[in-house]
Write an enzyme that holds these catalytic residues in place. Structure first.
Site, PDB file in Angstrom:
ATOM      1  N   ARG A  72      -4.877   0.878 -11.364  1.00  0.00           N
ATOM      2  CA  ARG A  72      -4.382  -0.061 -12.374  1.00  0.00           C
ATOM      3  C   ARG A  72      -3.993  -1.412 -11.785  1.00  0.00           C
ATOM      4  O   ARG A  72      -4.415  -2.463 -12.265  1.00  0.00           O
ATOM      5  CB  ARG A  72      -3.152   0.516 -13.102  1.00  0.00           C
ATOM      6  CG  ARG A  72      -3.478   1.542 -14.145  1.00  0.00           C
ATOM      7  CD  ARG A  72      -2.388   2.589 -14.220  1.00  0.00           C
ATOM      8  NE  ARG A  72      -2.534   3.456 -13.060  1.00  0.00           N
ATOM      9  CZ  ARG A  72      -3.183   4.617 -13.082  1.00  0.00           C
ATOM     10  NH1 ARG A  72      -3.651   5.067 -14.197  1.00  0.00           N
ATOM     11  NH2 ARG A  72      -3.350   5.331 -11.995  1.00  0.00           N
ATOM     12  N   THR A  73      -3.162  -1.388 -10.733  1.00  0.00           N
ATOM     13  CA  THR A  73      -2.613  -2.650 -10.225  1.00  0.00           C
ATOM     14  C   THR A  73      -3.728  -3.528  -9.660  1.00  0.00           C
ATOM     15  O   THR A  73      -3.825  -4.714  -9.991  1.00  0.00           O
ATOM     16  CB  THR A  73      -1.528  -2.365  -9.160  1.00  0.00           C
ATOM     17  OG1 THR A  73      -0.597  -1.437  -9.711  1.00  0.00           O
ATOM     18  CG2 THR A  73      -0.795  -3.633  -8.766  1.00  0.00           C
ATOM     19  N   LYS A 100      -9.945  -0.919  12.416  1.00  0.00           N
ATOM     20  CA  LYS A 100     -10.149  -1.153  13.857  1.00  0.00           C
ATOM     21  C   LYS A 100      -8.827  -1.445  14.549  1.00  0.00           C
ATOM     22  O   LYS A 100      -8.800  -1.883  15.696  1.00  0.00           O
ATOM     23  CB  LYS A 100     -11.112  -2.324  14.073  1.00  0.00           C
ATOM     24  CG  LYS A 100     -12.486  -2.107  13.465  1.00  0.00           C
ATOM     25  CD  LYS A 100     -13.361  -3.331  13.728  1.00  0.00           C
ATOM     26  CE  LYS A 100     -14.702  -3.212  13.038  1.00  0.00           C
ATOM     27  NZ  LYS A 100     -15.425  -4.485  13.052  1.00  0.00           N
ATOM     28  N   ARG A 122      -0.390  -5.070  -1.469  1.00  0.00           N
ATOM     29  CA  ARG A 122       0.227  -3.736  -1.547  1.00  0.00           C
ATOM     30  C   ARG A 122       0.168  -3.129  -0.159  1.00  0.00           C
ATOM     31  O   ARG A 122      -0.898  -3.146   0.479  1.00  0.00           O
ATOM     32  CB  ARG A 122      -0.530  -2.853  -2.546  1.00  0.00           C
ATOM     33  CG  ARG A 122      -0.130  -1.390  -2.425  1.00  0.00           C
ATOM     34  CD  ARG A 122      -0.656  -0.545  -3.553  1.00  0.00           C
ATOM     35  NE  ARG A 122       0.050  -0.826  -4.796  1.00  0.00           N
ATOM     36  CZ  ARG A 122      -0.079  -0.090  -5.893  1.00  0.00           C
ATOM     37  NH1 ARG A 122      -0.885   0.949  -5.906  1.00  0.00           N
ATOM     38  NH2 ARG A 122       0.588  -0.394  -6.982  1.00  0.00           N
ATOM     39  N   HIS A 150       8.198  -3.146  -6.759  1.00  0.00           N
ATOM     40  CA  HIS A 150       6.907  -3.298  -7.433  1.00  0.00           C
ATOM     41  C   HIS A 150       7.188  -4.176  -8.657  1.00  0.00           C
ATOM     42  O   HIS A 150       7.174  -3.709  -9.793  1.00  0.00           O
ATOM     43  CB  HIS A 150       6.398  -1.912  -7.837  1.00  0.00           C
ATOM     44  CG  HIS A 150       4.977  -1.862  -8.286  1.00  0.00           C
ATOM     45  ND1 HIS A 150       4.201  -2.988  -8.497  1.00  0.00           N
ATOM     46  CD2 HIS A 150       4.180  -0.798  -8.584  1.00  0.00           C
ATOM     47  CE1 HIS A 150       2.999  -2.605  -8.899  1.00  0.00           C
ATOM     48  NE2 HIS A 150       2.947  -1.292  -8.957  1.00  0.00           N
TER      49      HIS A 150
HETATM   50  C1  NCD Z   1       2.843   3.131  -9.087  1.00  0.00           C
HETATM   51  C2  NCD Z   1       2.877   2.681  -7.637  1.00  0.00           C
HETATM   52  O1  NCD Z   1       1.860   2.514  -6.999  1.00  0.00           O
HETATM   53  O2  NCD Z   1       3.992   2.491  -7.169  1.00  0.00           O
HETATM   54  N1  NCD Z   1       1.618   3.043  -9.713  1.00  0.00           N
HETATM   55  C3  NCD Z   1       1.169   1.862 -10.202  1.00  0.00           C
HETATM   56  O3  NCD Z   1       1.305   0.809  -9.607  1.00  0.00           O
HETATM   57  N2  NCD Z   1       0.569   1.898 -11.394  1.00  0.00           N
HETATM   58  C4  NCD Z   1       3.468   4.473  -9.268  1.00  0.00           C
HETATM   59  C5  NCD Z   1       2.875   5.650  -8.563  1.00  0.00           C
HETATM   60  O4  NCD Z   1       2.009   5.549  -7.706  1.00  0.00           O
HETATM   61  O5  NCD Z   1       3.327   6.752  -8.890  1.00  0.00           O
END
Ligand code: NCD
Length: 331
Positions: A72-73, A100, A122, A150
């Protein structure tokens, strides 16, 4: 040349203002959140048109760097940048020089050489976005750093709640599950508290971090506490963040039996949210996930317009600079 030497300090051109970032909810105010939500709303209206691309960020470069899995993100940031006509590049840790052994700092400096306007990152380590902010000139957006923050997830959740209820202020939100390892919970508790909502964290004792109440919420191990909430927000068991061998819950079966959200544990009309990915049958009963009161797909839609709003706000929109603070691990 001599003239430059004698130039007085106050005649030099002013230093450019510090770059603004979106790294932690702790760095923003309620006004910032309100402004981002309002911007997202205008983008939602333009997404109803047949032709959805806007010229707003034409010629700008957004680089997405994902060192952890994401559906999703990462997809929503990429689409958000494209819908605003920015150029985009996506780097994943697998298949890149991270394989690497390249350090995050060297990767960031390398990507910084392309003069990106925004780097979305991320990373499993807390503070990774702050490091990238220090070694590049880009605006940094934190797409999740370890169990720390987040912030864009919190923003899309606020947006979803506001669209559904017309407000966030005064609502009661119960967040259920693995709070200990959840960056989503930390950002969301802070964002909901800023917006005037009442938050209760519910889960097994070992998954409720000690002292988290200081973020502006209460905690309980009693699943019956869900009854009082307008919104029930479920968290996934973050098995990837649990140390090998540590027993936070006796078993997933037992977790599901005691804290899993089933239709029987909800009142009719209560709204259910989940950031995804869901573990059906663990934290959420499939009937709850598929029910009309679940806002899970709405959250995904909200993810696109709120991330468009964040990119717009950083590059075009907004006022005061947001400094890069040092990340503080809460629990
Ligand atoms: C979340 C994350 O990555 O922190 N998911 C997301 O961004 N949609 C929550 C999760 O991984 O459970």
């Amino acid at each position: 040349m001599g003239e430059i030497k004698v130039m007085r300090e106050d005649l030099r051109p002013p230093a450019p203002p510090p770059k603004r970032h979106f790294i932690s909810i702790k760095d923003v105010t309620r006004d910032d959140l309100e402004r981002l939500l309002a911007t997202a709303r205008t983008f939602a209206r333009s997404m109803e048109r047949e032709v959805k691309k806007l010229p707003t960020l034409k010629g700008r470069l957004v680089i997405n760097v994902f060192y952890e899995s994401s559906t999703r993100t990462s997809s929503s940031f990429e689409l958000a940048a494209k819908r605003l006509s920015a150029d985009t590049m996506s780097i994943k840790s697998t298949g890149s020089s991270v394989d690497k052994g390249e350090s995050l700092k060297d990767t960031a400096i390398t990507l910084g050489a392309y003069d990106p306007d925004v780097i979305v990152i991320r990373h499993p380590q807390i503070g990774a976005p702050n490091l990238v902010a220090r070694v590049t000139d880009a605006h940094i957006v934190n797409a999740g750093d370890g169990k720390h923050q987040h912030p864009t997830q919190a923003l899309l959740d606020l947006y979803t709640i506001k669209e559904e209820f017309g407000r966030v202020d005064g609502l009661h939100v119960a967040i259920v599950g693995d709070v200990l390892h959840s960056r989503v919970a930390r950002s969301l508790v802070q964002a909901l508290a800023l917006m005037g909502a009442h938050v209760t964290l519910v889960g097994p004792p070992a998954l409720l971090p000690r002292g988290i109440e200081a973020m502006g919420c209460e905690t309980t191990t009693a699943i019956a506490a869900l009854g009082a909430a307008d919104v029930v927000y479920l968290l996934r068991m973050q098995r990837e963040r649990m140390e090998e061998g540590a027993n936070f819950v006796p078993s997933l079966r037992e977790y599901a039996a005691r804290w899993g959200v089933t239709a029987e544990r909800l009142r009719p009309g209560q709204k259910v949210m989940h950031p995804g990915p869901m573990n059906r049958g663990v934290e959420i009963d499939p009937r709850v996930a598929d029910h009309a009161d679940a806002l899970i797909e709405t959250q995904v839609r909200a993810g696109l317009v709120t991330r468009m709003a964040v990119l717009y706000d950083l590059l075009v929109g907004a006022p005061a600079p947001v400094p890069v603070g040092d990340p503080v691990e809460v629990a």
